[in-house]
Design a protein around this motif. Structure first.
Motif, mmCIF file in Angstrom:
data_model
loop_
_atom_site.group_PDB
_atom_site.id
_atom_site.type_symbol
_atom_site.label_atom_id
_atom_site.label_comp_id
_atom_site.label_asym_id
_atom_site.label_seq_id
_atom_site.Cartn_x
_atom_site.Cartn_y
_atom_site.Cartn_z
ATOM 1 N N GLN A 1 -17.280 -15.243 -44.156
ATOM 2 C CA GLN A 1 -18.014 -16.264 -44.888
ATOM 3 C C GLN A 1 -17.467 -17.647 -44.548
ATOM 4 O O GLN A 1 -16.280 -17.901 -44.654
ATOM 5 C CB GLN A 1 -17.896 -16.014 -46.393
ATOM 6 C CG GLN A 1 -18.685 -16.993 -47.238
ATOM 7 C CD GLN A 1 -18.503 -16.746 -48.718
ATOM 8 O OE1 GLN A 1 -17.513 -16.147 -49.139
ATOM 9 N NE2 GLN A 1 -19.446 -17.198 -49.517
ATOM 10 N N ARG A 2 -18.328 -18.514 -44.086
ATOM 11 C CA ARG A 2 -18.008 -19.893 -43.719
ATOM 12 C C ARG A 2 -16.897 -19.974 -42.662
ATOM 13 O O ARG A 2 -15.954 -20.746 -42.788
ATOM 14 C CB ARG A 2 -17.635 -20.731 -44.947
ATOM 15 C CG ARG A 2 -18.801 -20.944 -45.913
ATOM 16 C CD ARG A 2 -18.515 -22.041 -46.918
ATOM 17 N NE ARG A 2 -18.197 -23.314 -46.277
ATOM 18 C CZ ARG A 2 -19.113 -24.149 -45.765
ATOM 19 N NH1 ARG A 2 -20.388 -23.844 -45.786
ATOM 20 N NH2 ARG A 2 -18.729 -25.287 -45.214
ATOM 21 N N ALA A 3 -17.032 -19.189 -41.607
ATOM 22 C CA ALA A 3 -16.091 -19.285 -40.481
ATOM 23 C C ALA A 3 -16.208 -20.670 -39.859
ATOM 24 O O ALA A 3 -17.294 -21.102 -39.483
ATOM 25 C CB ALA A 3 -16.408 -18.205 -39.455
ATOM 26 N N TYR A 4 -15.073 -21.360 -39.714
ATOM 27 C CA TYR A 4 -15.166 -22.765 -39.320
ATOM 28 C C TYR A 4 -14.015 -23.153 -38.385
ATOM 29 O O TYR A 4 -14.085 -22.947 -37.179
ATOM 30 C CB TYR A 4 -15.167 -23.650 -40.577
ATOM 31 C CG TYR A 4 -16.050 -24.873 -40.498
ATOM 32 C CD1 TYR A 4 -16.819 -25.155 -39.371
ATOM 33 C CD2 TYR A 4 -16.138 -25.754 -41.573
ATOM 34 C CE1 TYR A 4 -17.633 -26.274 -39.315
ATOM 35 C CE2 TYR A 4 -16.956 -26.871 -41.534
ATOM 36 C CZ TYR A 4 -17.702 -27.127 -40.401
ATOM 37 O OH TYR A 4 -18.508 -28.236 -40.360
ATOM 38 N N ALA A 5 -12.935 -23.718 -38.943
ATOM 39 C CA ALA A 5 -11.857 -24.243 -38.111
ATOM 40 C C ALA A 5 -11.127 -23.114 -37.392
ATOM 41 O O ALA A 5 -10.925 -22.025 -37.936
ATOM 42 C CB ALA A 5 -10.881 -25.046 -38.968
ATOM 43 N N LEU A 6 -10.685 -23.403 -36.149
ATOM 44 C CA LEU A 6 -9.993 -22.422 -35.310
ATOM 45 C C LEU A 6 -8.660 -22.992 -34.853
ATOM 46 O O LEU A 6 -8.503 -24.198 -34.692
ATOM 47 C CB LEU A 6 -10.836 -22.086 -34.080
ATOM 48 C CG LEU A 6 -12.257 -21.582 -34.329
ATOM 49 C CD1 LEU A 6 -13.014 -21.476 -33.009
ATOM 50 C CD2 LEU A 6 -12.245 -20.240 -35.055
#
Length: 358
Positions: A310-315
């Protein structure tokens, strides 16, 4: 998290020495930018302490900032720089304890500029480059700054509109992406039919334009960058087509090989962040689809799903790939079980996080 489809290819890369098997077991420090769970929450920049072996995660220190933070740069000694997203005014330095030690308000400088969201250091570490916009013309600029004081010492044209992320190339020159979108004074997108997104290479000493590349589809905004271990440059895309169906069918990744910039099929037209993978290729995140995808030059025509979060974003890197999601920090690695640690409090991270010196 799903990793089944990648095991055979990435395991081969790992066996060839591409990925350390236990690197992520050591405690880590990450520079992050976030707000609380609601849109009106306070914006903060700080340091996240992560210990995968002990399964602990906590904010080691933070500073309140006046608006949304975006680009982050790790500095020697464990501190970091953070810069406001366009049309941003501030650039902030935090020390290794997350104390604010220098701050610049671009409105106090003589040129009519606003920050555009990213900062990098020169090859010798003596200068900083910041993406900026001339508020009079709307054209892109690179602010050249003294790394010690953050004060501007030069100002270069980028050769485009809406500059965003920049990275150094191996020769110390600057690669810059232009989102290509014209915006009004309130940062609203205007005249999308005039979009002109591009990737440019700028001389790191003089600011001279050394090259410029565009995709065939002019409604693809180029946003973020990452170098791969194979010398390729990954470019994260965001589709700006008028019709939702066209946006969903658009690519989310392009790859530059030094000569040409080519899009990769798939990705539903949006990548929020991008990172090079030790085993080759890139991982991109799509917060709108709650997905992270991986691309490898051995399979250049496809993206492979590595995570559903859910809400995969910054890496960020960390013995694999760290993925900031809605409920916590996840770690994907091709030879180890996926892991996830919950946030210490409700947190919505921005696009980027960065590994810091311990």
């Amino acid at each position: 998290m799903r990793r089944r489809h990648l095991l055979s290819l990435l395991a081969g890369a790992a066996c060839a020495g591409g990925l350390p098997s236990r690197a992520a077991a050591a405690p880590q420090r990450l520079g992050i930018a976030w707000r609380g769970a609601t849109q009106d929450s306070t914006h903060r920049v700080g340091i996240l302490a992560v210990d995968w072996a002990a399964r602990t995660l906590h904010v080691a220190g933070d500073a309140v900032v006046p608006s949304r933070a975006h680009g982050l740069l790790a500095e020697p000694g464990g501190g970091l720089l953070a810069v406001a997203l366009r049309p941003g005014r501030w650039l902030l330095r935090l020390d290794a304890d997350a104390r604010a030690v220098e701050r610049v308000d671009i409105a106090d400088e003589p040129l009519p500029r606003r920050f555009a969201g990213h900062v990098i250091a020169s090859a010798d570490g003596r200068r900083l480059y910041t993406t900026e916009t001339d508020t009079t013309t709307g054209l892109g600029r690179i602010g050249v700054r003294d790394a010690r004081t953050l004060r501007k010492i030069d100002d270069w044209a980028t050769g485009g509109v809406e500059p965003h992320q920049l990275l150094l190339d191996p020769e110390g020159h600057v690669m810059v992406v232009h989102g290509g979108i014209w915006r009004d004074r309130d940062d609203r997108k205007i005249q999308l039919d005039r979009m002109d997104a591009s990737l440019v290479r700028v001389d790191g000493g003089s600011g001279a334009l050394l090259g410029q590349w565009r995709l065939d589809d002019r409604r693809l905004s180029v946003r973020h960058l990452a170098w791969g271990v194979d010398g390729l440059l990954g470019v994260a895309l965001q589709a700006e087509h008028d019709r939702a169906a066209d946006r969903a069918a658009a690519p989310a990744l392009a790859v530059w090989d030094g000569d040409s910039l080519r899009a990769v099929p798939g990705g539903d037209g949006y990548a929020g962040d991008i990172i090079g993978v030790s085993g080759g290729g890139f991982v991109i995140s799509n917060v709108r689809r709650d997905t992270a995808w991986w691309w490898h030059p051995a399979a250049p025509a496809r993206l492979t799903e590595v995570a559903q979060l859910q809400r995969a974003y910054a890496l960020a890197g960390g013995g694999g790939v760290l993925i900031a999601a809605g409920r916590g920090l996840a770690r994907w690695h091709p030879r180890e079980a996926p892991a996830m640690l919950p946030w210490p409090a409700p947190m919505a991270l921005d696009n980027h996080m960065v590994a810091l010196d311990a």
